[in-house]
Motif scaffolding. Structure first.
Motif, PDB file in Angstrom:
ATOM      1  N   ASP A 107       0.791  -1.227   0.000  1.00  0.00           N
ATOM      2  CA  ASP A 107       0.000   0.000   0.000  1.00  0.00           C
ATOM      3  C   ASP A 107       0.824   1.279   0.000  1.00  0.00           C
ATOM      4  N   ALA A 108       2.102   1.214   0.338  1.00  0.00           N
ATOM      5  CA  ALA A 108       2.966   2.393   0.309  1.00  0.00           C
ATOM      6  C   ALA A 108       4.418   1.934   0.333  1.00  0.00           C
ATOM      7  N   LEU A 109       5.296   2.797  -0.170  1.00  0.00           N
ATOM      8  CA  LEU A 109       6.734   2.520  -0.206  1.00  0.00           C
ATOM      9  C   LEU A 109       7.461   3.740   0.344  1.00  0.00           C
ATOM     10  N   ILE A 110       8.302   3.523   1.354  1.00  0.00           N
ATOM     11  CA  ILE A 110       9.096   4.595   1.953  1.00  0.00           C
ATOM     12  C   ILE A 110      10.562   4.237   1.782  1.00  0.00           C
ATOM     13  N   LEU A 111      11.329   5.180   1.252  1.00  0.00           N
ATOM     14  CA  LEU A 111      12.721   4.927   0.913  1.00  0.00           C
ATOM     15  C   LEU A 111      13.631   5.910   1.646  1.00  0.00           C
ATOM     16  N   ASN A 112      14.601   5.363   2.347  1.00  0.00           N
ATOM     17  CA  ASN A 112      15.575   6.137   3.108  1.00  0.00           C
ATOM     18  C   ASN A 112      16.886   6.116   2.334  1.00  0.00           C
ATOM     19  N   SER A 113      17.183   7.218   1.626  1.00  0.00           N
ATOM     20  CA  SER A 113      18.387   7.314   0.793  1.00  0.00           C
ATOM     21  C   SER A 113      18.555   6.088  -0.095  1.00  0.00           C
ATOM     22  N   PRO A 114      17.598   5.813  -0.967  1.00  0.00           N
ATOM     23  CA  PRO A 114      17.677   4.608  -1.795  1.00  0.00           C
ATOM     24  C   PRO A 114      18.773   4.721  -2.851  1.00  0.00           C
ATOM     25  N   TRP A 115      19.459   3.631  -3.104  1.00  0.00           N
ATOM     26  CA  TRP A 115      20.537   3.615  -4.091  1.00  0.00           C
ATOM     27  C   TRP A 115      19.935   3.360  -5.474  1.00  0.00           C
ATOM     28  N   LEU A 116      19.414   4.406  -6.091  1.00  0.00           N
ATOM     29  CA  LEU A 116      18.706   4.282  -7.356  1.00  0.00           C
ATOM     30  C   LEU A 116      19.589   4.558  -8.566  1.00  0.00           C
ATOM     31  N   GLU A 117      20.774   5.108  -8.347  1.00  0.00           N
ATOM     32  CA  GLU A 117      21.683   5.407  -9.461  1.00  0.00           C
ATOM     33  C   GLU A 117      23.113   5.388  -8.939  1.00  0.00           C
ATOM     34  N   LEU A 118      24.024   5.068  -9.836  1.00  0.00           N
ATOM     35  CA  LEU A 118      25.427   4.990  -9.464  1.00  0.00           C
ATOM     36  C   LEU A 118      25.976   6.385  -9.158  1.00  0.00           C
ATOM     37  N   GLN A 119      26.946   6.443  -8.245  1.00  0.00           N
ATOM     38  CA  GLN A 119      27.531   7.729  -7.876  1.00  0.00           C
ATOM     39  C   GLN A 119      28.223   8.410  -9.050  1.00  0.00           C
ATOM     40  N   LEU A 120      28.585   7.651 -10.063  1.00  0.00           N
ATOM     41  CA  LEU A 120      29.260   8.227 -11.229  1.00  0.00           C
ATOM     42  C   LEU A 120      28.294   8.855 -12.217  1.00  0.00           C
ATOM     43  N   SER A 121      27.000   8.843 -11.929  1.00  0.00           N
ATOM     44  CA  SER A 121      25.943   9.373 -12.785  1.00  0.00           C
ATOM     45  C   SER A 121      25.523   8.327 -13.815  1.00  0.00           C
ATOM     46  N   THR A 122      24.406   8.617 -14.465  1.00  0.00           N
ATOM     47  CA  THR A 122      23.875   7.688 -15.461  1.00  0.00           C
ATOM     48  C   THR A 122      24.888   7.406 -16.562  1.00  0.00           C
ATOM     49  N   ARG A 123      25.525   8.456 -17.075  1.00  0.00           N
ATOM     50  CA  ARG A 123      26.492   8.283 -18.152  1.00  0.00           C
ATOM     51  C   ARG A 123      27.674   7.439 -17.691  1.00  0.00           C
ATOM     52  N   GLY A 124      28.157   7.694 -16.483  1.00  0.00           N
ATOM     53  CA  GLY A 124      29.258   6.898 -15.957  1.00  0.00           C
ATOM     54  C   GLY A 124      28.878   5.433 -15.828  1.00  0.00           C
ATOM     55  N   ARG A 125      27.666   5.172 -15.354  1.00  0.00           N
ATOM     56  CA  ARG A 125      27.199   3.786 -15.244  1.00  0.00           C
ATOM     57  C   ARG A 125      27.165   3.105 -16.605  1.00  0.00           C
ATOM     58  N   GLN A 126      26.657   3.826 -17.606  1.00  0.00           N
ATOM     59  CA  GLN A 126      26.550   3.237 -18.938  1.00  0.00           C
ATOM     60  C   GLN A 126      27.918   2.945 -19.543  1.00  0.00           C
ATOM     61  N   VAL A 127      28.910   3.742 -19.182  1.00  0.00           N
ATOM     62  CA  VAL A 127      30.262   3.529 -19.702  1.00  0.00           C
ATOM     63  C   VAL A 127      30.899   2.285 -19.084  1.00  0.00           C
ATOM     64  N   ILE A 128      30.758   2.110 -17.764  1.00  0.00           N
ATOM     65  CA  ILE A 128      31.442   0.997 -17.105  1.00  0.00           C
ATOM     66  C   ILE A 128      30.668  -0.306 -17.163  1.00  0.00           C
ATOM     67  N   ALA A 129      29.363  -0.254 -17.451  1.00  0.00           N
ATOM     68  CA  ALA A 129      28.539  -1.467 -17.407  1.00  0.00           C
ATOM     69  C   ALA A 129      29.074  -2.585 -18.303  1.00  0.00           C
ATOM     70  N   PRO A 130      29.471  -2.325 -19.567  1.00  0.00           N
ATOM     71  CA  PRO A 130      29.980  -3.432 -20.393  1.00  0.00           C
ATOM     72  C   PRO A 130      31.238  -4.074 -19.815  1.00  0.00           C
ATOM     73  N   ILE A 131      32.097  -3.268 -19.210  1.00  0.00           N
ATOM     74  CA  ILE A 131      33.324  -3.802 -18.609  1.00  0.00           C
ATOM     75  C   ILE A 131      32.984  -4.688 -17.414  1.00  0.00           C
ATOM     76  N   VAL A 132      32.061  -4.199 -16.565  1.00  0.00           N
ATOM     77  CA  VAL A 132      31.650  -4.972 -15.395  1.00  0.00           C
ATOM     78  C   VAL A 132      30.953  -6.259 -15.817  1.00  0.00           C
ATOM     79  N   ASN A 133      30.090  -6.175 -16.823  1.00  0.00           N
ATOM     80  CA  ASN A 133      29.364  -7.367 -17.284  1.00  0.00           C
ATOM     81  C   ASN A 133      30.321  -8.440 -17.794  1.00  0.00           C
ATOM     82  N   LEU A 134      31.320  -8.027 -18.548  1.00  0.00           N
ATOM     83  CA  LEU A 134      32.303  -8.992 -19.045  1.00  0.00           C
ATOM     84  C   LEU A 134      33.080  -9.603 -17.888  1.00  0.00           C
TER      85      LEU A 134
END
Length: 356
Positions: A178-205
């Protein structure tokens, strides 16, 4: 048979351990697993979760005679902790039980009370695996509901990585809570969306080739130091350093791949069908040396990036920015901590009255 027993938090708290099947941790037996006691070389550890509960005191005689009800008597809360963490926040539990709600928390597999000898602390390679813990907890909450209690409302409450996990789960399971409360949720990488997209292929491999390969991390223990310095001292004194170390558990490529996949799902947009409240500090800092300023800011996440990502969670999102709050807003110094609880109460009571 369900067997509740006293919890390490003392009076008013109980715990229930439940099995999740054999542990398929890729680190078992290779010397990379974290331990929480003496290891058993003969038997691989069983994967378990731990459910903790705190129940409200019965209504007083006067309340029963006059028919008075506490504001949240028909509410159940399920809390999920963050990375390198476990449930120990007794003040948070009492906030809910003082208002009549039943409070439950889960120590996820390989965390806290659920960490077994030889296991890699905190490791998971798919955040959806946590469905098992969440659904066990919700089933037990329903089964243990007081007789003649009627329709009880369910609130999910997640901190940091737990907030990410619950957001993804709520989006995939509409109509359940019925409700969702989030305390500082980790919804994005600290490096920003672009940073995440850059490192994701390296991490996946890297995760495909060696899921337990370690990743360098810059955790100097500043956040833990800030919590110890300004957090509620009765709670700080009870922190188990094996379950919540000053510097976080080692980070592995398989785990980071799972986190990045979760961030990508948030970026693409979730469809949470219940009101969401996000509590955040107003400022972030990623320092290389200690200063007293770090007791008044989030030193873990980019809070502005989290605020932007939160807008993609669903159709009704409230964002509360709390001056001088730490990463766990309820472990901040007195003034921001009280502010956080005031905002939590405003949301919880307003939400409850709005849904009738």
């Amino acid at each position: 048979m369900i067997q509740w027993r006293p919890d390490v938090l003392g009076d008013g708290f109980e715990q229930l351990t439940f099995e999740l099947g054999p542990d398929d941790d890729p680190g078992l037996g290779d010397g990379k697993g974290a331990t929480a006691g003496e290891s058993d070389a003969q038997q691989p550890p069983v994967l378990v979760g731990t459910l903790i509960r705190s129940l409200p005191a019965p209504r007083t005689l006067w309340q029963r005679v006059t028919g008075q009800r506490r504001d949240l008597e028909d509410v159940d809360v399920l809390y999920l902790h963050g990375w390198s963490d476990y449930f120990f926040q007794t003040d948070l539990a009492r906030f809910w039980t003082d208002r009549g709600a039943r409070f439950f928390a889960v120590d996820l597999r390989r965390y806290g009370r659920s960490l077994r000898p030889g296991q890699t602390a905190g490791y998971v390679d798919d955040l959806d695996d946590y469905d098992a813990e969440i659904e066990f907890a919700l089933a037990e909450m329903r089964a243990s509901s007081p007789r003649n209690a009627g329709d009880r409302k369910v609130v999910l409450l997640g901190h940091s990585t737990g907030g990410l996990v619950l957001s993804l789960w709520a989006s995939r399971h509409p109509g359940v809570v019925d409700a969702l409360i989030l305390n500082s949720p980790w919804l994005e990488l600290q490096l920003s969306t672009r940073g995440r997209q850059v490192i994701a292929p390296i991490v996946n491999l890297g995760a495909k080739l060696s899921p337990l390969e370690g990743i360098p991390q810059l955790d100097y223990g500043f956040y833990s130091r800030a919590v110890r310095q300004v957090g509620p001292q009765d709670e700080v004194a009870r922190i188990n350093a094996e379950w919540k170390p000053d510097q976080s558990h080692p980070v592995h490529t398989g785990w980071l791949r799972a986190i990045l996949a979760g961030h990508d799902r948030v970026y693409r947009g979730l469809n949470i069908d219940v009101p969401v409240c996000v509590l955040l500090s107003t400022r972030s800092a990623l320092p290389a040396r200690w200063s007293e300023e770090l007791t008044r800011t989030d030193t873990v996440l980019d809070v502005d990036g989290i605020a932007r990502a939160a807008l993609k969670l669903g159709r009704s999102v409230t964002i509360e920015r709390i001056p001088e709050a730490l990463h766990d807003v309820f472990m901040s110094s007195v003034e921001p901590r009280c502010d956080a609880f005031d905002r939590l109460e405003r949301f919880a009571k307003g939400w409850r009255r709005a849904i009738g």
